[in-house]
Enzyme design. Sequence first.
Site, short mmCIF file in Angstrom:
data_model
loop_
_atom_site.label_atom_id
_atom_site.label_comp_id
_atom_site.label_asym_id
_atom_site.label_seq_id
_atom_site.Cartn_x
_atom_site.Cartn_y
_atom_site.Cartn_z
N HIS A 1 0.81 -1.21 0.00
CA HIS A 1 0.00 0.00 0.00
C HIS A 1 0.85 1.27 0.00
CE1 HIS A 1 1.04 0.94 4.16
NE2 HIS A 1 0.97 -0.38 4.38
N GLU B 1 -1.90 -7.17 7.23
CA GLU B 1 -0.56 -7.05 7.79
C GLU B 1 -0.40 -7.98 9.00
OE1 GLU B 1 2.35 -6.91 7.58
OE2 GLU B 1 3.11 -4.86 7.70
#
Length: 232
Positions: free
Chosen positions: A11, A85
């Site tokens: 990202h 994550e």
Amino acid sequence: MTAGRLLLWRHGRTAFNAEARLQGQVDIPLDDVGRWQARTAAARMLERHEPTHIIASDLVRADETARFLARAAGLEVVPDVRVRERAFGEWEGLTGDEIQASWPEDFALWRAGGEPQRVGAETRAQVAARMAAAIAEQAAALGKGDTLVVVSHGAAISSAVGELLGMAPEWRGIVGMLNAHWAELISSTADGQASWRLTGYNLGPTDASSDWNAGPDTAHGSEADAPTRDPD
């Protein structure tokens, strides 16, 4: 069957990235620079590849990043919690100095490549397993001519790359990935089993500005796309 190409895309930048705070699974959006990074990287990716299918972590920073590519490619974003994550428990939202001050032994162990034991963090093996399962499932529905894009996070991607290459969870043979950059792997088959080969890592438009982490260059303040104003 499996996808012929896999792109693991990190990202764009967030405020926590800019402040060097450990994000983990804190759900924080992209900042202005992060949105510029995602838009710029998506355009560069489309110059090189034709994505077939896009999956993304359900955390907003990954979803936002994925949507820049999806809109340009005419595709949908499929959320998958398995590509989130790595969870870092009590350390999430803290800087390295703050972690070291409160957990000096665990911090030293982590920096040396070990696993923090007392803070509620996921292990690398756990992250690698869930990432690999998501990739295998999504890739299996595609064919050799297809490109699967997985929009995820720094620690999760490094764990996934090691797992897909058959390395042990403690393997640390790759450096951290820049925001909005990606790894490229291609599939091969040996003994009837699909496997992956790494063809590029930390790929992206680093020539888009003189300092990728600062956003677009603003020569004499004339850059129209200038932001107003990660480790993962």
